[in-house]
Design an enzyme around this catalytic site. Structure first.
Site, short mmCIF file in Angstrom:
data_model
loop_
_atom_site.label_atom_id
_atom_site.label_comp_id
_atom_site.label_asym_id
_atom_site.label_seq_id
_atom_site.Cartn_x
_atom_site.Cartn_y
_atom_site.Cartn_z
N ASP A 10 0.86 -1.13 -0.10
CA ASP A 10 -0.16 -0.06 0.07
C ASP A 10 0.84 1.03 0.10
OD1 ASP A 10 -2.47 1.78 0.51
OD2 ASP A 10 -1.40 1.68 2.57
N ASP A 12 -0.08 5.21 0.95
CA ASP A 12 -0.14 6.04 1.94
C ASP A 12 -0.25 5.46 3.16
OD1 ASP A 12 -0.61 8.31 0.20
OD2 ASP A 12 -2.82 7.51 -0.26
N ARG A 50 -11.88 8.23 -2.37
CA ARG A 50 -12.22 9.71 -2.23
C ARG A 50 -13.68 9.75 -2.00
NH1 ARG A 50 -9.72 13.44 -6.64
NH2 ARG A 50 -8.21 12.28 -6.31
P1 B16 Z 1 -7.12 10.11 -3.35
P2 B16 Z 1 -3.80 4.02 0.16
C1 B16 Z 1 -5.70 5.69 0.20
O1 B16 Z 1 -4.43 5.41 -0.27
C2 B16 Z 1 -5.86 6.61 1.51
O2 B16 Z 1 -5.56 5.77 2.47
C3 B16 Z 1 -7.28 7.08 1.61
O3 B16 Z 1 -7.29 7.83 2.93
C4 B16 Z 1 -7.86 7.80 0.45
O4 B16 Z 1 -9.05 8.49 0.67
C5 B16 Z 1 -7.47 7.12 -0.90
O5 B16 Z 1 -6.15 6.74 -0.91
C6 B16 Z 1 -8.09 7.89 -2.21
O6 B16 Z 1 -7.09 8.80 -2.19
O7 B16 Z 1 -8.36 10.84 -2.87
O8 B16 Z 1 -5.80 10.63 -3.44
O9 B16 Z 1 -7.65 9.33 -4.64
O10 B16 Z 1 -3.59 4.08 1.57
O11 B16 Z 1 -4.73 3.15 -0.53
O12 B16 Z 1 -2.54 4.14 -0.60
MG MG Z 2 -2.75 3.26 3.59
#
Ligand code: B16
Ligand code: MG
Length: 220
Positions: A10, A12, A50
């Site tokens: 993963d 984030d 999101r």
């Molecule tokens: P975005 P991951 C996720 O990334 C985040 O943990 C989550 O908090 C976020 O809402 C999601 O990506 C969508 O992100 O708005 O940048 O498209 O942890 O799966 O790498």
């Molecule tokens: Mg994550």
């Protein structure tokens, strides 16, 4: 398991700590709507898309908004978030991660990214990690968000790896669930409190070698 077919990370919260930037941007947006939430609720937003995130925030207050307004709010949040991540450099890769990845590469274990984020490619560019990973599956490439296993299954397929012999590293409960739903070996990165369903939970990558981790998984 002697050696995994592949490792999928993963992004984030595992490779880089962008979770706080997501949290702050969502909190700022929620406050502008008169909705407040704290860190515990924020755990539910980790790993999910999101769209799912804003739905969960609006549901705190039983709020229903027209589609165009939801889109506008998501864009606003994403603008704040993108301003924050534009500051990232390779120095922001979490401690212990570069050494861990380097050893996996020396062992010739294929590496992939499995992220829900539609900003993953920007982050990979800022961190200069594109050459480290053979495959990047992100929020632009999947229909279903974690806990659906799609993102990891697509990653395993692209790496020609068998999920049951592929390790997924995740910091979110929804991501651990996604890995388990896809029959992967799941490693939670963070607190046992939220990631207890993982096959193994590690606090972080500091001082961890792949050899130590594989042994821990084998002894499990
Ligand atoms: P975005 P991951 C996720 O990334 C985040 O943990 C989550 O908090 C976020 O809402 C999601 O990506 C969508 O992100 O708005 O940048 O498209 O942890 O799966 O790498
Ligand atoms: Mg994550």
């Amino acid at each position: 398991m002697i050696k995994p077919d592949a490792c999928i990370f993963d992004l984030d919260g595992v490779i880089v700590e962008t979770s706080d930037a997501h949290f702050k941007a969502w909190q700022r947006l929620a406050e502008s709507l008169g909705i407040s939430f704290g860190e515990e609720f924020n755990e539910q937003l980790k790993g999910v898309s999101r769209r799912k995130s804003i739905e969960k925030i609006l549901a705190i207050d039983d709020r229903e908004l027209p589609e165009a307004e939801i889109q506008r709010l998501m864009d606003k949040k994403n603008g704040w978030y993108q301003d924050a991540i534009a500051e990232l450099t390779p120095d922001d890769i979490l401690e212990g991660v570069p050494e861990f990845l380097e050893t996996l590469q020396e062992m010739e274990i294929p590496l992939g990214i499995g992220s829900s984020s539609k900003n993953a490619q920007y982050i990979m560019d800022y961190l200069q990690l594109n050459d480290t990973f053979e495959v990047i599956i992100d929020g632009t490439k999947v229909e279903n968000t974690k806990p659906d296993p799609e993102v990891f299954l697509k990653g395993a397929k692209a790496l020609s790896a068998d999920p049951s012999n592929t390790i997924v590293f995740e910091d979110a409960a929804s991501g651990v669930e996604a890995a388990n739903n896809g029959q992967f070996i799941s490693v939670g990165v963070g607190s046992e409190e939220y990631l207890g369903d993982a096959d193994l939970v590690i606090p972080n990558f500091i001082g961890l070698t792949p050899e130590k981790l594989f042994k821990q998984l084998n002894d499990n």
